[in-house]
Design a protein around this motif. Structure first.
Motif, mmCIF file in Angstrom:
data_model
loop_
_atom_site.group_PDB
_atom_site.id
_atom_site.type_symbol
_atom_site.label_atom_id
_atom_site.label_comp_id
_atom_site.label_asym_id
_atom_site.label_seq_id
_atom_site.Cartn_x
_atom_site.Cartn_y
_atom_site.Cartn_z
ATOM 1 N N GLU A 55 -113.351 -18.223 16.633
ATOM 2 C CA GLU A 55 -113.549 -18.077 15.191
ATOM 3 C C GLU A 55 -113.224 -16.622 15.070
ATOM 4 O OE1 GLU A 55 -117.840 -18.804 14.668
ATOM 5 O OE2 GLU A 55 -117.494 -20.892 14.527
ATOM 6 N N GLU A 56 -113.394 -15.601 15.986
ATOM 7 C CA GLU A 56 -112.776 -14.329 15.764
ATOM 8 C C GLU A 56 -111.417 -14.248 15.837
ATOM 9 O OE1 GLU A 56 -116.660 -12.526 18.241
ATOM 10 O OE2 GLU A 56 -114.991 -12.745 19.512
ATOM 11 N N GLU A 57 -110.682 -15.164 16.607
ATOM 12 C CA GLU A 57 -109.245 -15.320 16.553
ATOM 13 C C GLU A 57 -108.753 -15.856 15.291
ATOM 14 O OE1 GLU A 57 -107.830 -17.338 20.049
ATOM 15 O OE2 GLU A 57 -108.860 -15.834 21.323
ATOM 16 N N ALA A 58 -109.615 -16.843 14.528
ATOM 17 C CA ALA A 58 -109.089 -17.513 13.316
ATOM 18 C C ALA A 58 -109.143 -16.519 12.373
ATOM 19 C CB ALA A 58 -109.993 -18.725 13.389
ATOM 20 N N VAL A 59 -109.877 -15.532 12.326
ATOM 21 C CA VAL A 59 -110.135 -14.584 11.285
ATOM 22 C C VAL A 59 -108.655 -13.870 10.941
ATOM 23 C CG1 VAL A 59 -110.794 -12.325 10.465
ATOM 24 C CG2 VAL A 59 -112.325 -13.834 11.829
ATOM 25 N N THR A 60 -107.807 -13.684 11.637
ATOM 26 C CA THR A 60 -106.506 -13.438 11.613
ATOM 27 C C THR A 60 -105.600 -14.259 10.891
ATOM 28 O OG1 THR A 60 -105.771 -14.121 13.762
ATOM 29 C CG2 THR A 60 -106.734 -12.010 13.617
ATOM 30 N N LEU A 61 -105.975 -15.488 10.608
ATOM 31 C CA LEU A 61 -105.263 -16.655 9.902
ATOM 32 C C LEU A 61 -105.350 -16.353 8.587
ATOM 33 C CD1 LEU A 61 -106.040 -19.897 11.993
ATOM 34 C CD2 LEU A 61 -104.232 -18.506 12.183
ATOM 35 N N PRO A 62 -104.108 -16.866 7.787
ATOM 36 C CA PRO A 62 -104.170 -16.556 6.453
ATOM 37 C C PRO A 62 -104.889 -17.746 5.636
ATOM 38 C CG PRO A 62 -102.143 -17.479 7.283
ATOM 39 C CD PRO A 62 -102.830 -17.125 8.476
ATOM 40 N N ILE A 63 -106.328 -17.629 6.104
ATOM 41 C CA ILE A 63 -107.207 -18.513 5.412
ATOM 42 C C ILE A 63 -108.245 -17.780 4.984
ATOM 43 C CG2 ILE A 63 -108.687 -20.438 5.516
ATOM 44 C CD1 ILE A 63 -107.072 -21.474 8.003
ATOM 45 N N PRO A 64 -108.235 -17.222 3.546
ATOM 46 C CA PRO A 64 -109.152 -16.328 3.052
ATOM 47 C C PRO A 64 -110.803 -16.906 3.089
ATOM 48 C CG PRO A 64 -107.978 -17.627 1.188
ATOM 49 C CD PRO A 64 -107.383 -17.954 2.550
ATOM 50 N N PHE A 65 -111.198 -18.083 3.273
ATOM 51 C CA PHE A 65 -112.332 -18.180 3.294
ATOM 52 C C PHE A 65 -113.219 -18.442 4.465
ATOM 53 C CE2 PHE A 65 -110.261 -22.220 2.795
ATOM 54 C CZ PHE A 65 -110.788 -23.090 3.766
ATOM 55 N N LEU A 66 -112.156 -18.344 5.798
ATOM 56 C CA LEU A 66 -112.879 -18.391 6.823
ATOM 57 C C LEU A 66 -113.632 -17.269 7.502
ATOM 58 C CD1 LEU A 66 -112.875 -20.872 9.102
ATOM 59 C CD2 LEU A 66 -110.850 -19.625 9.998
ATOM 60 N N PHE A 67 -114.548 -17.439 7.948
ATOM 61 C CA PHE A 67 -115.269 -16.220 8.643
ATOM 62 C C PHE A 67 -116.045 -16.602 9.637
ATOM 63 C CE2 PHE A 67 -117.890 -17.983 5.523
ATOM 64 C CZ PHE A 67 -119.418 -18.148 6.086
ATOM 65 N N PRO A 68 -116.454 -15.639 10.652
ATOM 66 C CA PRO A 68 -117.032 -16.172 12.337
ATOM 67 C C PRO A 68 -118.514 -16.378 11.927
ATOM 68 C CG PRO A 68 -116.598 -14.014 12.211
ATOM 69 C CD PRO A 68 -115.797 -14.437 10.752
ATOM 70 N N VAL A 69 -118.824 -17.631 12.430
ATOM 71 C CA VAL A 69 -120.283 -18.045 12.399
ATOM 72 C C VAL A 69 -120.863 -17.338 13.686
ATOM 73 C CG1 VAL A 69 -121.865 -19.953 12.163
ATOM 74 C CG2 VAL A 69 -119.696 -20.174 11.000
ATOM 75 N N PHE A 70 -120.395 -17.628 14.450
ATOM 76 C CA PHE A 70 -120.674 -17.144 16.146
ATOM 77 C C PHE A 70 -119.770 -15.847 16.586
ATOM 78 C CE2 PHE A 70 -121.998 -21.684 16.268
ATOM 79 C CZ PHE A 70 -123.289 -21.582 16.512
ATOM 80 N N SER A 71 -120.567 -15.359 17.429
ATOM 81 C CA SER A 71 -119.758 -14.038 18.145
ATOM 82 C C SER A 71 -119.363 -14.313 19.720
ATOM 83 C CB SER A 71 -120.687 -13.109 17.941
ATOM 84 O OG SER A 71 -119.937 -11.775 18.824
ATOM 85 N N SER A 72 -118.216 -13.694 20.151
ATOM 86 C CA SER A 72 -118.122 -13.734 21.536
ATOM 87 C C SER A 72 -118.935 -12.839 22.484
ATOM 88 C CB SER A 72 -116.707 -13.799 21.890
ATOM 89 O OG SER A 72 -116.288 -12.532 21.381
ATOM 90 N N SER A 73 -119.464 -11.768 21.775
ATOM 91 C CA SER A 73 -120.202 -10.579 22.332
ATOM 92 C C SER A 73 -121.627 -10.771 22.217
ATOM 93 C CB SER A 73 -119.677 -9.493 22.140
ATOM 94 O OG SER A 73 -119.896 -9.114 20.758
ATOM 95 N N ILE A 74 -122.475 -11.125 22.902
ATOM 96 C CA ILE A 74 -123.977 -11.085 22.728
ATOM 97 C C ILE A 74 -124.655 -9.988 23.429
ATOM 98 C CG2 ILE A 74 -126.022 -12.769 23.020
ATOM 99 C CD1 ILE A 74 -123.390 -14.093 21.572
ATOM 100 N N VAL A 75 -125.398 -9.349 22.468
ATOM 101 C CA VAL A 75 -126.478 -8.565 23.173
ATOM 102 C C VAL A 75 -127.660 -8.909 22.960
ATOM 103 C CG1 VAL A 75 -127.343 -6.096 22.531
ATOM 104 C CG2 VAL A 75 -124.983 -6.689 21.887
ATOM 105 N N GLU A 76 -128.168 -9.015 24.186
ATOM 106 C CA GLU A 76 -129.609 -9.526 24.609
ATOM 107 C C GLU A 76 -130.597 -8.730 24.975
ATOM 108 O OE1 GLU A 76 -129.687 -13.174 26.782
ATOM 109 O OE2 GLU A 76 -127.669 -13.337 26.472
#
Length: 76
Positions: A55-76
């Motif tokens: 999802e973080e990589e997909a943000v760079t695509l030219p799709i305006p409504f796409l935003f990350p739901v999950f994160s690859s970095s987790i702070v526990e």
């Protein structure tokens, strides 16, 4: 509003909680079997991290409504 990192952490912690419930012999069998049933289709930690990366990589695509739901970095 929940951030992708908070959401990822919550899903990962919920998986751990369900695993604990499924193994706790002091709980009724119904509770343990329900937890096991839910875990069969619940995303593992690695699935959540991978989804976050994609999802973080997909943000760079030219799709305006796409935003990350999950994160690859987790702070526990």
């Amino acid at each position: 509003m929940t951030t992708p990192s908070e959401r990822s952490r919550a899903v990962i912690q919920t998986e751990a909680f369900l695993k604990e419930l499924s193994k706790d012999a002091s709980l009724p069998e119904k509770v343990r079997s329900d937890a096991k049933f839910l875990l069969r289709h619940f995303p593992a930690r690695s699935d959540v991290i991978l989804a976050g990366q994609l999802e973080e990589e997909a943000v760079t695509l030219p799709i305006p409504f796409l935003f990350p739901v999950f994160s690859s970095s987790i702070v526990e």
